[in-house]
Design an enzyme around this catalytic site. Structure first.
Site: not given
Length: 347
Positions: A149-151, A153-154
């Protein structure tokens, strides 16, 4: 060797970004693209920027059409990938860009997603610190990969070095993210219309309800945390792509400033795609658009007793498609950076 690839969900944002990156990969032949409601239509009708793939026509997403390839990418909404994965047992490498195979905890899946729980796969963030090294070692032998998920992993990349080194306390994390609407996919939704978001910033999934929270907890526990508690607030802002995550956590008693910075330097000093900026510098989302790069700025706030980490990524590249292809390269024994750009697009 040239590997044959099928991409499902090819008419969406994530599927389109996977195709854009794969189109420049010298070891890949994109043979099949699929979509549900858009089957039978030219791919270029839905992805007009993919001029080199104008010869492809969207087919229906079925196990029979996806089977017979060396690699299958599933770029489908959560709850849809799992229905295909059992039927793709003969495919050597399957990469899911959805959520169906990310979580190891059935309890977390039931609480944040619901529906059928599916087997967890190797998590597709190669640089992520884990107990015994980096996640890339798991990916080198993987045949089934869950892209992140982008959020999630960030924030995980932001804080995992401090957790692994024991310099921050992960039981009191606060993360606030500015997020572009492409992370929500291509489906028409009133709150994502330009007339709704231009000139405005809108929080969503406030108060511990965002589905990426258990994914962050899972990653930080794997990095060595005993307990993870996080206040997570994403804010939708009027930029098509990008995430700017500001994450803070308390400093462990007795830890020096030098030890804090060394934790991130040691974790990412040799990494190509995750870079710690010089002291006093902080990233912009504009610096990573189109790139498979995560840029990190680190501040030590002694007055508050907290470390502040600011990380910028392109949610569709490092946050999704780039991470998936980077993981694919590792699984195939190819150079990890093949077909992935370190450079963003400016202005």
């Amino acid at each position: 060797m040239t590997y044959s690839v099928a991409v499902s969900g090819a008419s969406g944002y994530a599927g389109g970004e996977i195709l854009r990156l794969l189109a420049g990969h010298p070891d890949i032949e994109i043979r099949t693209v699929t979509a549900h409601s858009n089957a039978g239509q030219p791919l270029i009708q839905h992805q007009p920027h993919l001029r080199s793939l104008a010869h492809l026509t969207l087919q229906d997403t079925t196990p029979e059409i996806l089977a017979g390839h060396d690699i299958v990418f599933l770029a489908l909404p959560h709850g849809q990938s799992g229905q295909y994965t059992d039927a793709l047992g003969e495919v050597p490498l399957v990469i899911d860009a959805g959520a169906d195979h990310r979580l190891t905890s059935r309890e977390s899946w039931d609480a944040f997603y619901g529906g059928d729980f599916h087997e967890p796969w190797a998590y597709g963030v190669p640089e992520l610190p884990v107990d015994d090294g980096k996640q890339r070692e798991v990916l080198r032998r993987a045949t089934r990969i869950a892209a992140p998920g982008c959020n999630a992993s960030t924030v995980s990349l932001s804080l995992a070095p401090g957790v692994a080194a024991g310099v921050i306390d992960p039981s009191d994390i606060v993360a606030v993210l500015a997020v572009g609407p492409s992370g929500a996919g291509k489906s028409l939704k009133t709150n994502l219309l330009a007339s709704e978001i231009l000139g405005s910033a809108n929080p969503y999934a406030v108060g511990g309800t965002h589905r990426h929270i258990p994914e962050i907890r899972q990653a930080l526990l794997a990095a060595g945390a005993d307990d993870v508690r996080i206040s997570f607030t994403p804010v939708l802002v009027p930029m098509a792509r990008g995430i700017l995550a500001t994450s803070t956590a308390p400093i462990v008693d007795g830890v020096t400033d030098a030890e804090i910075r060394a934790a991130w330097e040691n974790a990412y000093g040799d990494e190509t795609f995750v870079q710690l900026l010089p002291e006093g510098q902080f990233p912009r989302t504009a610096d990573v658009i189109g790139a498979n790069t995560a840029l990190i700025g680190l501040a030590i706030d002694r007055a508050a007793g907290r470390v502040t980490v600011v990380t910028a990524v392109d949610n569709l590249v490092k946050g999704t498609a780039g991470a998936a292809i980077q993981s694919m390269n590792l699984a195939l024994g190819l150079p990890e950076d093949r077909a992935l750009s370190l450079n963003g697009v400016a202005p």
